[in-house]
Enzyme design. Structure first.
Site, PDB file in Angstrom:
ATOM      1  N   HIS E  14       0.848  -1.184   0.000  1.00  0.00           N
ATOM      2  CA  HIS E  14       0.000   0.000   0.000  1.00  0.00           C
ATOM      3  C   HIS E  14       0.892   1.245   0.000  1.00  0.00           C
ATOM      4  CE1 HIS E  14      -0.515   1.083   4.581  1.00  0.00           C
ATOM      5  NE2 HIS E  14       0.723   0.774   4.302  1.00  0.00           N
ATOM      6  N   CYS E  33       5.962   6.485   4.185  1.00  0.00           N
ATOM      7  CA  CYS E  33       4.747   5.763   3.791  1.00  0.00           C
ATOM      8  C   CYS E  33       4.182   6.279   2.473  1.00  0.00           C
ATOM      9  CB  CYS E  33       3.682   5.865   4.877  1.00  0.00           C
ATOM     10  SG  CYS E  33       4.191   5.091   6.414  1.00  0.00           S
ATOM     11  N   HIS E  39       5.117   0.339  -0.496  1.00  0.00           N
ATOM     12  CA  HIS E  39       5.807  -0.552   0.431  1.00  0.00           C
ATOM     13  C   HIS E  39       4.757  -1.581   0.851  1.00  0.00           C
ATOM     14  CE1 HIS E  39       3.819   2.268   3.155  1.00  0.00           C
ATOM     15  NE2 HIS E  39       3.873   1.324   4.062  1.00  0.00           N
ATOM     16  N   HIS E  41       3.250  -4.880   3.897  1.00  0.00           N
ATOM     17  CA  HIS E  41       3.203  -5.438   5.254  1.00  0.00           C
ATOM     18  C   HIS E  41       2.693  -6.881   5.228  1.00  0.00           C
ATOM     19  CE1 HIS E  41       3.912  -1.536   7.085  1.00  0.00           C
ATOM     20  NE2 HIS E  41       2.948  -1.005   6.371  1.00  0.00           N
ATOM     21  N   ASP E  79      -4.992 -10.625  -0.062  1.00  0.00           N
ATOM     22  CA  ASP E  79      -3.657 -11.239  -0.014  1.00  0.00           C
ATOM     23  C   ASP E  79      -2.926 -11.048  -1.343  1.00  0.00           C
ATOM     24  OD1 ASP E  79      -1.583 -12.678   1.152  1.00  0.00           O
ATOM     25  OD2 ASP E  79      -2.284 -14.551   0.283  1.00  0.00           O
ATOM     26  N   HIS E  80      -1.674 -10.621  -1.226  1.00  0.00           N
ATOM     27  CA  HIS E  80      -0.826 -10.390  -2.398  1.00  0.00           C
ATOM     28  C   HIS E  80      -1.455  -9.392  -3.369  1.00  0.00           C
ATOM     29  CE1 HIS E  80       1.413 -13.713  -0.724  1.00  0.00           C
ATOM     30  NE2 HIS E  80       2.390 -13.470  -1.563  1.00  0.00           N
ATOM     31  N   GLU E 125      -0.681  -4.276  11.684  1.00  0.00           N
ATOM     32  CA  GLU E 125       0.075  -3.876  10.503  1.00  0.00           C
ATOM     33  C   GLU E 125       1.561  -4.200  10.646  1.00  0.00           C
ATOM     34  OE1 GLU E 125      -0.695   0.068   8.265  1.00  0.00           O
ATOM     35  OE2 GLU E 125       1.225   0.368   9.266  1.00  0.00           O
TER      36      GLU E 125
END
Lengths: 136, 136, 136, 136, 136, 136
Positions: E14, E33, E39, E41, E79-80, E125
């Site tokens: 994100h 950020c 980047h 998580h 996811d991904h 996170e």
């Protein structure tokens, strides 16, 4: 040489006792672990392989394939079982201790590891106990 | 009002099945958890009490005493047991699910908590599942 | 050869400073760790032994015995102490750093490990720092 | 010889794909990891050095200095980046897999480790996957 | 009333930035950020439901069903992925912060929770940051 | 209303004893915690605030600011200190137990939380003990 580790989990019951011994002798050596009605654990399994990453894909082994193999060969056969009774490849003459399980898991998994080398099997029985085997 | 939590652990076997049902029905609902030879878990228990710290000692309860009570009343009776078979205070008519265990543990522990109030029982069955009970 | 690890914990105070140095020199090298009123840690100790499992019992060493030895020889003498002041086997001339403690713990524990070999001492000082010693 | 490990963390995006391959081939090998819009991880980095503690200070290396070096040389350059696009020392021709990253991090860090030896780089990508490199 | 929590994980990219602002304003508020190349998580999701255990099965909800629903409705869609670009139910006008994601996940999941009540969504996170939402 | 939690850590020494009591009375109540040479812990602090995310930035509070405030007001003043001796805002007449510390930390932090509400302070002393305070 790069080492890659995959973690998997399974839950199982077991019991530690020597059926050549009296109940008292079992109690002395194994204590509550000898309970005739079993007890159990959340086992955490770490499989480490080693090799040279393939430049085409950046992997020494595709971790999805490694995970699938560990599941098919080990986890699906141990998860939600009784390690003393239910598992073909755990001989009835061998105590299902963490020390013995790492060697048994190594031997089961070894023929299925292709394209890289099996380096170690680590099995955690509780947050305070784990065993490791490096194949020799 | 301060909340104080003590963590303890125990390892046990159990099985989830309804003996009024066929094996197939049990399989559909409980899957591998119905294995007739049992499976097991490393349970992690969190007992939370609440109260006002006593200025003389800075404690709402001496955590050594709280730990001793939890061990005597709960952990010593559940550790290395079969939750379906071995525990007096788990009725044979009640499934030893995490949801049911938190209420049973609450009821056992409540009469022994003196000088502060029992606030909650949290029981973790695996790293992915836990239940909590707040007494109502 | 199987490797078996037992985890134990202890909480202690310590301070890092060189009493041949000025306060400023200590501050430069040790920073807040030199605080004259001490600070402390929850230490996590991992003791690894290696050997061949005894077929009679499935253990390279009974982990209850290993745990008892670690507690008697190490944990009971370090837990809730000041590592600079309270521990007979930590020389006053040696800084109680994690690096030095793993070697000291190894030397204390070694004579008590029977029937298997001591392989390593790992000591975690914080979630971000740990030291290991393998006896040479 | 004592081994000292420092843990650091960073968060980054990446993508695994081979741009000489079709989208289908990438999908077969890399699955969801090939998502053209990236995904990411909380990476956990463990740097292990080895040496003899200096009797003056009890350290093989001052862990504050080690942490500062790791941050300057590695973490500040990888944290909150895209590992495929943003990092000078990750060649565009190399897949940013965990296996490749441990070797790249080793090579970056090695010239900066003075007064002790770099022993290993371990990088955890998820709670289930990590890679290690020992310099050969 | 018993509370049951299921933990699931997903990995995503994100970026936090306000496209009505200058690059400098974004930098001041969001720092690293805001990196235009993203980047990511390893997110950890905790879904808590509450209800009365059904005496027939001992569950307030079959945790396998709960896990399947969470995967179908949330995890498989996050996811991904890139949380700014790839997810239908995350409006492009809303920042994909942890605070906003817990509310969005609650709203997606709520219609699918049957036979018990959704109690809370917790989303971690990093090891140092998590958000929670209780539906109001 | 969204709840946001930030985790920070600090390491400190302390001692539990009542200086109106004899050494024997202290020993009975506090055991090893009364050691006159102190002991210590790695404390883990969780600060939870609540509020409505600002649509402009998606935050109820910028977590970098929250972290900075916690560090300035609490962590920098407790880290590597002796909680009985070194901290201005811990009265010498109050035992530095985890129960008392959560209330003291709440009171210190409260005036600095702007734009959202302080919801709770949780402080973990060991992996087995933590206390929480919700402001009343």
């Amino acid at each position: 040489m790069i080492y890659l580790t995959r973690r998997e989990t399974f839950n199982a019951a077991h019991r530690l006792y020597n059926n050549h011994w009296s109940e008292e002798e079992n109690e002395v050596t194994f204590g509550k672990c000898a309970n005739k009605n079993w007890h159990g654990h959340n086992y955490v399994l770490f499989v480490t392989v080693k090799g040279i990453p393939d430049p085409e894909i950046g992997f020494i082994v595709n971790v999805k394939d490694l995970s699938r193999i560990i599941k098919e060969v080990i986890v699906d056969k141990l998860d939600h079982t009784n390690l003393n009774l239910d598992v073909d490849f755990i001989p009835k003459t061998i105590h299902p201790t963490t020390e013995n399980l790492v060697k048994i898991i190594w031997e089961q998994l070894l023929p299925h590891i292709k394209g890289c080398q099996l380096h170690s099997i680590k099995l955690q029985e509780t947050e305070n106990i784990y065993a490791e085997y490096f194949g020799e």
